[in-house]
Design an enzyme around this catalytic site. Structure first.
Site, PDB file in Angstrom:
ATOM      1  N   ARG A  64      28.042  15.820 -36.585  1.00  0.00           N
ATOM      2  CA  ARG A  64      26.924  16.227 -35.735  1.00  0.00           C
ATOM      3  C   ARG A  64      27.023  15.489 -34.402  1.00  0.00           C
ATOM      4  O   ARG A  64      27.315  14.291 -34.353  1.00  0.00           O
ATOM      5  CB  ARG A  64      25.574  15.906 -36.402  1.00  0.00           C
ATOM      6  CG  ARG A  64      25.242  16.804 -37.595  1.00  0.00           C
ATOM      7  CD  ARG A  64      24.971  18.234 -37.153  1.00  0.00           C
ATOM      8  NE  ARG A  64      24.595  19.097 -38.272  1.00  0.00           N
ATOM      9  CZ  ARG A  64      25.444  19.831 -38.970  1.00  0.00           C
ATOM     10  NH1 ARG A  64      26.732  19.787 -38.675  1.00  0.00           N
ATOM     11  NH2 ARG A  64      25.011  20.607 -39.946  1.00  0.00           N
TER      12      ARG A  64
ATOM     13  N   HIS B 265      32.350  23.496 -32.375  1.00  0.00           N
ATOM     14  CA  HIS B 265      31.725  23.455 -33.696  1.00  0.00           C
ATOM     15  C   HIS B 265      32.381  24.469 -34.640  1.00  0.00           C
ATOM     16  O   HIS B 265      31.697  25.279 -35.285  1.00  0.00           O
ATOM     17  CB  HIS B 265      30.225  23.742 -33.573  1.00  0.00           C
ATOM     18  CG  HIS B 265      29.414  23.123 -34.676  1.00  0.00           C
ATOM     19  ND1 HIS B 265      28.197  22.531 -34.479  1.00  0.00           N
ATOM     20  CD2 HIS B 265      29.651  23.005 -36.005  1.00  0.00           C
ATOM     21  CE1 HIS B 265      27.709  22.084 -35.621  1.00  0.00           C
ATOM     22  NE2 HIS B 265      28.591  22.362 -36.575  1.00  0.00           N
TER      23      HIS B 265
ATOM     24  N   GLU C 124      24.681  20.588 -27.640  1.00  0.00           N
ATOM     25  CA  GLU C 124      25.444  21.830 -27.768  1.00  0.00           C
ATOM     26  C   GLU C 124      24.570  23.073 -27.892  1.00  0.00           C
ATOM     27  O   GLU C 124      25.036  24.194 -27.627  1.00  0.00           O
ATOM     28  CB  GLU C 124      26.371  21.759 -28.986  1.00  0.00           C
ATOM     29  CG  GLU C 124      25.684  21.750 -30.323  1.00  0.00           C
ATOM     30  CD  GLU C 124      26.669  21.616 -31.477  1.00  0.00           C
ATOM     31  OE1 GLU C 124      26.640  22.473 -32.372  1.00  0.00           O
ATOM     32  OE2 GLU C 124      27.470  20.666 -31.492  1.00  0.00           O
TER      33      GLU C 124
END
Length: 331
Positions: free
Chosen positions: A233, A294, A262
């Site tokens: 994360r 991601h 993000e």
């Protein structure tokens, strides 16, 4: 009754439609759930969301007003969900508690090898028929030390690969993993791990206690030639502090599949727009930094497991069953 799925990637759509099949009607949207798009869900009892959905209080209020009673999140993390508000509104919230740990662990290693061996720079050069080796020297990882912050399923999978490389293993977690200990991992305090590791990888969940786990002090505790990888994360790293250390010429390489700001960027095409995030814009200019969007979880195996678990969560809701995936109502 139709289920509305937000933030569905093109590769993910056929998997979702196939998994639900004749059991449920599902409508897939490529837009992400936020306050602007939440009204689309009006009339849908069940919505499915992606990891970057905004499930804050305002969005949940809109969903509830439109008749939504269940949110099935297609991810393990749920730091984007206001669980207290969902409980107050009487909404059921479920997540995917686990999926292939190898997808993320293998991608973390992909980032590590790419920044260590300067793969991106080499690829760009050869496309221009520049075959020099200047600036492409990496290091053997065999015999060096890997520090694993978070030794759950993904951390264990990463450690097994590191063991295969012949690396020494250091670990840090609230509880020791016996499988990692069998590989020769030695659990040490975080500061010792940071100071002694050549390769550091993050595999802990994002919670208030872990936000900026890698802060300015932690970054300064690391070796100047360390490789830092984050496929967990974005909020685990203080990005502004990281930029400061990179500007000082530190670190052999940094591989980031996640970024703390993000939301509203990752999974979207922003190539024709002005970059408003000065920190990210600076971050991607460093030659020893590799940023991806991601995608660590994004394999056929993992996404298939995520979709199958989401279907089970929806069926459990329909039948009044409760599994370990249910976050609200709380047991």
């Amino acid at each position: 009754m139709e289920i509305l799925a937000f933030g569905v990637q093109a590769d993910e759509k056929p998997l979702i439609e196939r998994a639900f099949g004749i059991q449920e009607d599902v409508r897939c949207l490529d837009v992400f759930l936020n306050a602007d798009t939440a009204p689309i869900a009006a009339g849908h009892e069940i919505v499915s969301t992606s990891v970057n959905a905004d499930l804050g209080a305002d969005v949940l209020e809109i969903l509830a007003a439109g008749g939504t009673r269940m949110v099935a999140q297609r991810s393990t993390g749920f730091n984007n969900v206001d669980l207290d508000t969902a409980e107050r509104l009487g909404m059921t919230v479920a997540r995917v508690s686990s999926y292939s740990p190898y997808s993320v662990a293998e991608f973390a290693w992909t980032l590590a090898m790419a920044v260590n061996r300067r793969i991106v720079r080499a690829s760009i050069r050869t496309r221009d028929f520049d075959f020099r080796l200047d600036g492409l020297m990496g290091r053997d990882l065999h015999g060096r030390t890997a520090g694993v912050l978070g030794t759950g399923k993904i951390g264990e999978a990463f450690a097994r690969i590191a063991h295969g490389f012949g690396m020494r293993l250091l670990g840090w977690d609230v509880a020791e993993n016996p499988a990692c200990a069998e590989l020769g991992m030695r659990y040490v305090p975080k500061d010792e791990l940071l100071a002694r590791s050549d390769l550091i990888t993050l595999h802990v969940p994002l919670m208030p206690e872990t936000r900026h786990l890698i802060d300015a002090a932690a970054l300064k505790a690391m070796r100047d030639d360390a490789v830092l990888i984050n496929s967990s994360r974005g909020g685990l790293i203080d990005t502004a502090a990281l930029v400061g250390e990179l500007r000082a010429g530190r670190f052999a390489g940094v591989g980031l599949d996640v970024y703390e700001a993000e939301a509203g960027l990752f999974f979207l095409d922003k190539s024709l727009e002005a970059v408003e995030d000065d920190t990210l814009a600076r971050l991607v200019t460093f030659p020893n930094v590799l940023v991806t969007s991601h995608q660590a979880y994004y394999t056929e195996d993992a996404v298939g497991q995520i979709v199958d678990a989401t279907v089970r969560n929806v069926l459990d809701y329909r039948e009044g069953r409760r599994s370990e995936n249910v976050l609200v109502p709380r047991s």
